[in-house]
Every structure is written in structure tokens, then in C-alpha cells.
Scaffold this motif. Structure first.
Motif, mmCIF file in Angstrom:
data_model
loop_
_atom_site.group_PDB
_atom_site.id
_atom_site.type_symbol
_atom_site.label_atom_id
_atom_site.label_comp_id
_atom_site.label_asym_id
_atom_site.label_seq_id
_atom_site.Cartn_x
_atom_site.Cartn_y
_atom_site.Cartn_z
ATOM 1 N N PRO A 1 0.683 -0.935 -0.099
ATOM 2 C CA PRO A 1 -0.066 -0.346 0.128
ATOM 3 C C PRO A 1 1.175 1.201 -0.359
ATOM 4 O O PRO A 1 1.653 1.604 -0.301
ATOM 5 C CB PRO A 1 -0.892 0.170 1.180
ATOM 6 C CG PRO A 1 0.275 -0.828 2.479
ATOM 7 C CD PRO A 1 0.643 -1.791 1.478
ATOM 8 N N PRO A 2 -0.083 2.360 -0.201
ATOM 9 C CA PRO A 2 0.196 3.441 -0.546
ATOM 10 C C PRO A 2 1.618 3.557 1.138
ATOM 11 O O PRO A 2 1.600 3.499 2.054
ATOM 12 C CB PRO A 2 -0.731 4.201 -0.199
ATOM 13 C CG PRO A 2 -1.602 4.455 -0.884
ATOM 14 C CD PRO A 2 -1.195 2.632 -0.504
ATOM 15 N N ILE A 3 2.389 4.849 1.236
ATOM 16 C CA ILE A 3 3.735 4.883 2.300
ATOM 17 C C ILE A 3 3.199 5.075 4.072
ATOM 18 O O ILE A 3 3.381 5.253 4.558
ATOM 19 C CB ILE A 3 4.000 6.213 1.546
ATOM 20 C CG1 ILE A 3 4.869 6.125 0.640
ATOM 21 C CG2 ILE A 3 5.454 6.472 2.906
ATOM 22 C CD1 ILE A 3 6.014 5.041 0.505
ATOM 23 N N ASP A 4 1.800 5.693 3.821
ATOM 24 C CA ASP A 4 1.311 6.471 5.001
ATOM 25 C C ASP A 4 1.150 4.867 5.706
ATOM 26 O O ASP A 4 1.138 4.917 6.836
ATOM 27 C CB ASP A 4 0.212 7.217 4.561
ATOM 28 C CG ASP A 4 -1.180 6.516 4.282
ATOM 29 O OD1 ASP A 4 -1.267 5.569 2.970
ATOM 30 O OD2 ASP A 4 -2.216 7.148 4.301
ATOM 31 N N HIS A 5 0.695 4.060 4.988
ATOM 32 C CA HIS A 5 0.138 2.551 4.918
ATOM 33 C C HIS A 5 0.972 1.961 5.734
ATOM 34 O O HIS A 5 0.985 0.812 6.992
ATOM 35 C CB HIS A 5 -0.859 1.513 4.353
ATOM 36 C CG HIS A 5 -1.785 0.546 5.019
ATOM 37 N ND1 HIS A 5 -3.079 0.137 4.784
ATOM 38 C CD2 HIS A 5 -0.387 -0.304 4.719
ATOM 39 C CE1 HIS A 5 -3.000 -0.863 5.303
ATOM 40 N NE2 HIS A 5 -1.887 -1.497 5.523
ATOM 41 N N ILE A 6 2.399 1.822 5.052
ATOM 42 C CA ILE A 6 3.228 0.969 5.044
ATOM 43 C C ILE A 6 3.883 1.696 6.695
ATOM 44 O O ILE A 6 4.019 0.823 7.840
ATOM 45 C CB ILE A 6 4.290 1.250 4.333
ATOM 46 C CG1 ILE A 6 4.152 0.664 2.953
ATOM 47 C CG2 ILE A 6 5.794 1.348 4.769
ATOM 48 C CD1 ILE A 6 4.869 1.360 1.856
ATOM 49 N N ALA A 7 3.783 3.152 6.986
ATOM 50 C CA ALA A 7 5.021 4.084 8.089
ATOM 51 C C ALA A 7 4.054 3.288 9.478
ATOM 52 O O ALA A 7 4.487 2.731 10.449
ATOM 53 C CB ALA A 7 4.491 5.518 7.785
ATOM 54 N N PHE A 8 2.625 2.834 8.807
ATOM 55 C CA PHE A 8 1.720 2.570 10.227
ATOM 56 C C PHE A 8 1.959 0.830 9.986
ATOM 57 O O PHE A 8 2.249 0.220 11.877
ATOM 58 C CB PHE A 8 0.268 2.428 9.949
ATOM 59 C CG PHE A 8 0.097 2.259 10.935
ATOM 60 C CD1 PHE A 8 -0.600 2.456 12.436
ATOM 61 C CD2 PHE A 8 -1.006 0.755 10.609
ATOM 62 C CE1 PHE A 8 -1.376 2.169 13.321
ATOM 63 C CE2 PHE A 8 -1.765 0.068 12.200
ATOM 64 C CZ PHE A 8 -2.009 0.502 13.168
ATOM 65 N N SER A 9 1.792 0.281 9.121
ATOM 66 C CA SER A 9 2.313 -1.382 9.679
ATOM 67 C C SER A 9 3.583 -1.407 10.056
ATOM 68 O O SER A 9 3.298 -2.462 10.838
ATOM 69 C CB SER A 9 2.135 -1.769 8.483
ATOM 70 O OG SER A 9 0.469 -1.964 7.471
ATOM 71 N N LEU A 10 4.643 -1.077 9.446
ATOM 72 C CA LEU A 10 6.042 -0.551 10.384
ATOM 73 C C LEU A 10 6.309 0.164 11.310
ATOM 74 O O LEU A 10 7.465 -0.314 11.872
ATOM 75 C CB LEU A 10 7.207 -0.866 9.213
ATOM 76 C CG LEU A 10 6.937 -1.725 7.595
ATOM 77 C CD1 LEU A 10 8.477 -1.479 6.944
ATOM 78 C CD2 LEU A 10 7.130 -3.112 7.960
ATOM 79 N N ARG A 11 5.316 0.720 11.714
ATOM 80 C CA ARG A 11 5.985 1.226 13.265
ATOM 81 C C ARG A 11 7.237 2.278 12.939
ATOM 82 O O ARG A 11 7.868 2.629 13.471
ATOM 83 C CB ARG A 11 6.131 0.505 14.002
ATOM 84 C CG ARG A 11 5.101 -0.615 14.640
ATOM 85 C CD ARG A 11 3.465 -0.059 14.729
ATOM 86 N NE ARG A 11 2.542 -1.581 14.618
ATOM 87 C CZ ARG A 11 2.151 -2.523 14.489
ATOM 88 N NH1 ARG A 11 2.238 -1.726 12.725
ATOM 89 N NH2 ARG A 11 0.769 -2.904 14.522
ATOM 90 N N LEU A 12 6.727 2.774 11.785
ATOM 91 C CA LEU A 12 7.833 3.197 11.302
ATOM 92 C C LEU A 12 6.857 5.533 11.022
ATOM 93 O O LEU A 12 6.038 5.592 10.906
ATOM 94 C CB LEU A 12 8.327 3.655 9.623
ATOM 95 C CG LEU A 12 9.166 2.212 9.823
ATOM 96 C CD1 LEU A 12 9.684 1.317 8.726
ATOM 97 C CD2 LEU A 12 10.197 2.514 10.517
ATOM 98 N N SER A 13 8.067 6.695 10.708
ATOM 99 C CA SER A 13 7.298 8.146 10.553
ATOM 100 C C SER A 13 7.223 7.038 8.983
ATOM 101 O O SER A 13 7.599 6.536 8.149
ATOM 102 C CB SER A 13 8.406 8.755 10.621
ATOM 103 O OG SER A 13 9.638 8.727 9.974
ATOM 104 N N GLU A 14 6.431 8.633 8.743
ATOM 105 C CA GLU A 14 5.962 7.792 7.023
ATOM 106 C C GLU A 14 7.688 8.766 6.510
ATOM 107 O O GLU A 14 7.807 8.286 5.105
ATOM 108 C CB GLU A 14 4.812 9.593 6.714
ATOM 109 C CG GLU A 14 3.465 8.889 6.755
ATOM 110 C CD GLU A 14 2.375 9.535 6.011
ATOM 111 O OE1 GLU A 14 2.605 9.741 5.196
ATOM 112 O OE2 GLU A 14 1.569 9.627 7.456
ATOM 113 N N GLU A 15 8.218 9.777 7.169
ATOM 114 C CA GLU A 15 9.664 9.922 6.275
ATOM 115 C C GLU A 15 10.570 8.555 6.287
ATOM 116 O O GLU A 15 11.295 8.696 4.881
ATOM 117 C CB GLU A 15 10.449 11.200 7.086
ATOM 118 C CG GLU A 15 11.174 11.584 6.447
ATOM 119 C CD GLU A 15 11.916 12.762 7.251
ATOM 120 O OE1 GLU A 15 13.092 13.041 6.625
ATOM 121 O OE2 GLU A 15 11.203 13.721 7.816
#
Length: 99
Positions: free
Chosen positions: A44-58
């Protein structure tokens, strides 16, 4: 249990073996994420990746950019991504959910 194929040829693949440890870990986690998605194989898009991997969007964006540059991810439509050669390496029959 959902699973996906992982090939031992990764042991001798320079694209994989030259990954720094943290990037290798992120790549494996993105493969897992791709396996969980509907349709299977899309990231999925970056915002979903960030949530899933517990990372910032950056940080998530930086990981995706590096994996795209190294040829381990491909761009898909609508801000989605796909593991390189996912469809060739994952058989539809591997999805035991339909059994």
C-alpha cells in the motif's frame, strides 16, 4: 496461516546481500505486508506502510525509495508498490485460504 514463497537464491543475489541489515529487515516486512494485502502482492501507499512497520512516513518513504532504486520493489498504480517479480514467484495455488 498465510504464507508466501521465499527462495534460497536470495543467499547469492547481490541485490539482496548488499542490503544493510535494517533495509533487509524492512524488505522482508514489506514482503509480509504484500502477502497480507487484498489483492495479494501489492504494497500500500507510504502512510499505510509507515503504520504497518511502525515508522514515520519519512522513514517509510526512504525505505521504499531505496528498495525501488535497488530493483527489489516496483511502482504500481495509485501510489501502490509491488515486490519485484512477485507474480512470477508466488503461485495463486499457494493461497491455502481457498481450500
Amino acid at each position: 496461516m498465510r504464507w508466501f514463497r521465499f527462495y534460497s537464491e536470495a543467499l547469492n543475489d547481490p541485490k539482496v546481500q548488499r542490503l544493510p541489515g535494517d533495509l533487509f529487515k524492512a524488505w522482508i516486512n514489506l514482503l509480509c505486508l504484500a502477502n497480507e494485502m487484498d489483492p495479494r502482492g501489492l504494497i500500500p501507499p507510504i502512510d499505510h506502510i509507515a503504520f504497518s512497520l511502525r515508522l514515520s512516513e519519512e522513514d517509510a518513504g526512504g525505505i521504499v525509495a531505496q528498495l525501488l532504486q535497488r530493483g527489489l520493489l516496483d511502482e504500481a498504480e495509485d501510489n501502490y508498490y509491488a515486490p519485484h517479480n512477485w507474480d512470477e514467484r508466488q503461485s495463486k495455488s499457494d493461497d491455502s485460504g481457498d481450500r
